[in-house]
Design a protein around this motif. Structure first.
Motif, short mmCIF file in Angstrom:
data_model
loop_
_atom_site.label_atom_id
_atom_site.label_comp_id
_atom_site.label_asym_id
_atom_site.label_seq_id
_atom_site.Cartn_x
_atom_site.Cartn_y
_atom_site.Cartn_z
N GLU A 25 0.83 -1.21 0.00
CA GLU A 25 0.00 0.00 0.00
C GLU A 25 0.86 1.26 0.00
N ARG A 26 0.46 2.26 -0.80
CA ARG A 26 1.19 3.51 -0.90
C ARG A 26 0.18 4.64 -0.95
N GLU A 27 0.67 5.89 -0.98
CA GLU A 27 -0.25 7.02 -0.97
C GLU A 27 -1.20 6.95 -2.17
N GLU A 28 -0.65 6.55 -3.31
CA GLU A 28 -1.44 6.48 -4.54
C GLU A 28 -2.63 5.51 -4.42
N THR A 29 -2.49 4.49 -3.56
CA THR A 29 -3.56 3.51 -3.39
C THR A 29 -4.86 4.22 -3.00
N TYR A 30 -4.73 5.20 -2.12
CA TYR A 30 -5.92 5.90 -1.62
C TYR A 30 -6.62 6.65 -2.75
N GLU A 31 -5.81 7.30 -3.59
CA GLU A 31 -6.39 8.06 -4.70
C GLU A 31 -7.05 7.11 -5.72
N ARG A 32 -6.42 5.99 -5.95
CA ARG A 32 -6.99 5.02 -6.91
C ARG A 32 -8.33 4.48 -6.41
#
Ligand code: SF4
Length: 575
Positions: free
Chosen positions: A383-390
């Motif tokens: 999990e990374r920051e981008e996961t949340y946006e996706r």
């Protein structure tokens, strides 16, 4: 050697919440029913079997005597997914220990508690297996342990799984126990099992620990519903399986014939049932077998009751997280599954199924028959920051393209021994706590709220809302069913009653409603002003100029159509 005929047994239900099995009130899981059936099958007379929920023991401490004095005390519980509950509070580890210390007779613990126990029942925690001071812990099926333990004269048992014949017999023989549940009869919903195990192997999930899916044939589930309805149960959820669409097939592909036998059989033996809902549908099944799935979904929507939800375990829309955790569905595939369920089952009672999905001004004011729900899980490997946006973008797309979701469930992972997540534990979830909070708030505000308005627009009638608690001058309640909407009704109304409600406004995950039909001659100012278009002065005029013979008599001085809320027509409650 203890003779089963003389044995007194107390079953304590600490509640369960597993990925594919729910048993917090108003739900009763399969565990106490099967355990009671196994006891009867082993020769214990029914009237020597006592059943208590953990909440009843908290509220009425005298009942601890039954824990103390029983020859055999069986504790059933375990949370393998985190959650917050309105209807009951699961047993905490300290309470479970107290049960073991209090029991004078033999003590046995079973259910998903065998997978592990955390310090508390919460997300972002790690768990370990503990015996919590019980004499026996069932590491196989607790109902098989119960049966064999009694059969051995309380000497012991081999850990084993029960077979299909046993579960068919025990499910029917144990149906009587529902009468001892505090919510029986009106406010109780029975979780039904159609299969256990899963063909897939997601990293965080305890379901594959049951192996590949094994289905209970339609006559055994239908026979159980028949027995439960003989004991007054009117609410059912087919929730104990990883994927309802796979029911009766080869483990992965749908078998619409089996679904038809199951659903029509249930309707035949329980023609007066009031709720028939499901839980868990695997979107990958829909994507891989779209036509057979469409047929299966149509069959479900023909037989279920409105407001049903097919929860999809997308878990993450981020391909990196999908890859690292062996998740079986991509965001694109899940979107396709959302579309198909909307088209096949997103119709409302009183309209042509071919028009689905329907919403907006012309749609009947009832909840759709079956809509998808989306489960998202955070703290997974990769999990990374981008996961949340996706994840957020996925949900936004569903809304923007004109589809409906009945529920968006956002959780943080619990790591269990035996799953691939146990090495990573709760570290990622803890590191991302702030990010998680901000994102969740954004999803609630920007997606949940407008989506709920699409699913249940003002005027939507929700029959049989059970009034459960008061808070800040409002009465809150829910319908019985799968993921029911929380409904706030202005004013403090008598609890424990059931009323029909018309939706007037929306929160993120809850709605405000007024009793339906609202009697213009009796409605309070709070109820009247809750209706869209009625302000303080119009409500004041309505109250001052009472009584009215008809709605037309009330000259409201407004063009607003009140008839959706205030009517003399009685509501047809069955669908
Ligand atoms: S598909 Fe994955 S999450 Fe769903 S039950 Fe199977 S293993 Fe668990």
């Amino acid at each position: 050697m203890t003779d089963p005929e003389t044995l007194s047994v107390t079953i304590v239900d600490g509640y369960v919440d597993e990925p594919a099995h729910f048993g917090v009130p108003p739900y009763i899981s399969t565990y106490p029913r099967y355990a009671a059936g196994a006891l009867v099958d082993a020769g214990v007379p029914r009237d020597q079997i006592t059943y208590h929920t953990i909440d009843r023991l908290r509220e009425q401490p005298d009942y601890w005597r039954d824990v103390d004095e029983a020859d055999l005390m069986i504790y059933l519980g375990g949370m393998t997914v985190p959650g917050k509950y309105v209807g009951g509070t699961p047993a905490e580890p300290d309470e479970v220990r107290k049960l073991a210390w209090t029991a004078n007779g033999t003590s046995l613990m079973g259910g998903p508690v065998k997978f592990g126990v955390g310090e508390e029942n919460a997300g972002a925690t790690e768990t370990e297996r503990q015996d919590l001071d019980f004499d026996f812990v069932a590491k196989g099926d607790v109902e098989a342990a119960v049966h064999d333990l009694v059969d051995s004269g309380l000497e012991g048992f081999n850990n084993r799984m029960r077979d299909l014949d046993e579960v068919s017999r025990w499910a029917q023989e144990g149906a009587f126990i529902v009468e001892q549940h505090p919510n029986h009869p009106a406010h109780l919903i029975c979780e039904l099992e159609t299969s256990r195990g899963c063909a897939y192997r997601c990293s965080f999930c305890t379901e594959p620990l049951y192996g590949n899916p094994e289905f209970r044939p339609p006559p055994t589930v239908v026979g159980e519903v028949d027995a439960l309805s003989d004991y007054g149960v009117k609410h059912f959820r087919i929730g104990r399986q990883a994927d309802i669409l796979a029911y009766g097939g080869d483990g992965e592909a749908p078998n619409p014939d089996a679904l038809r036998q199951l659903y029509s059989g249930i309707r035949e033996v329980a023609p007066d049932l009031e709720t028939l809902h499901l839980d868990n549908m695997n979107p990958i099944t829909i994507v891989n077998w779209p036509e057979r799935s469409r047929e299966g979904i149509r069959i479900i929507a023909e037989h279920n009751t409105p407001g049903d939800t097919a929860a999809f375990g997308l878990e993450s829309a981020d391909p990196v997280v999908q890859e690292e955790n062996n998740l079986n569905v991509t965001a694109e595939e899940c979107f396709e599954a959302v579309r198909i369920v909307n088209e096949a089952a997103g119709w409302r009672p009183g309209e042509d199924p071919a028009d689905a999905p329907t919403f907006g001004d012309g749609a009947p004011r009832r909840l759709p028959k079956l809509l998808p729900g989306i489960n998202l899980l955070h703290g997974l490997k990769g999990e990374r920051e981008e996961t949340y946006e996706r994840n957020r973008a996925f949900l936004q797309r569903v809304y923007d393209e004109g589809y409906m979701l009945r529920r968006i469930n956002i959780r943080q992972v619990m790591a269990f021994d035996g799953t691939d997540m146990s090495d990573t534990g709760a570290k990622i979830a803890n590191d991302h706590k702030q990010l998680f909070k901000r994102y969740k708030k954004r999803v609630r505000e920007e997606i949940d709220n407008p989506m709920l308005e699409r699913v249940a627009p003002p005027g939507t009638v929700l029959p049989d809302v059970h009034l459960e608690y008061h808070q800040d001058g409002t009465t809150f309640g829910r319908q019985l069913g799968t993921y029911p909407l929380l409904v706030g009704v202005p004013g403090e109304r008598e609890l424990g009653r059931t009323i029909d409600v018309a939706v007037v406004d929306h929160g993120y995950r809850s709605v405000t409603g007024v009793p339906y039909p609202l009697d213009l001659n009796a409605a309070s100012m709070n109820e009247l002003t809750a209706i869209p278009g009625i302000g303080d002065s119009t409500a004041g005029d309505i109250v001052v100029n009472r009584p009215y013979d008809s709605i037309a008599d009330a000259d409201l001085g407004t063009a607003f159509d009140l008839s959706q809320f205030v009517t003399t027509r009685s509501l047809e409650s069955a669908d």
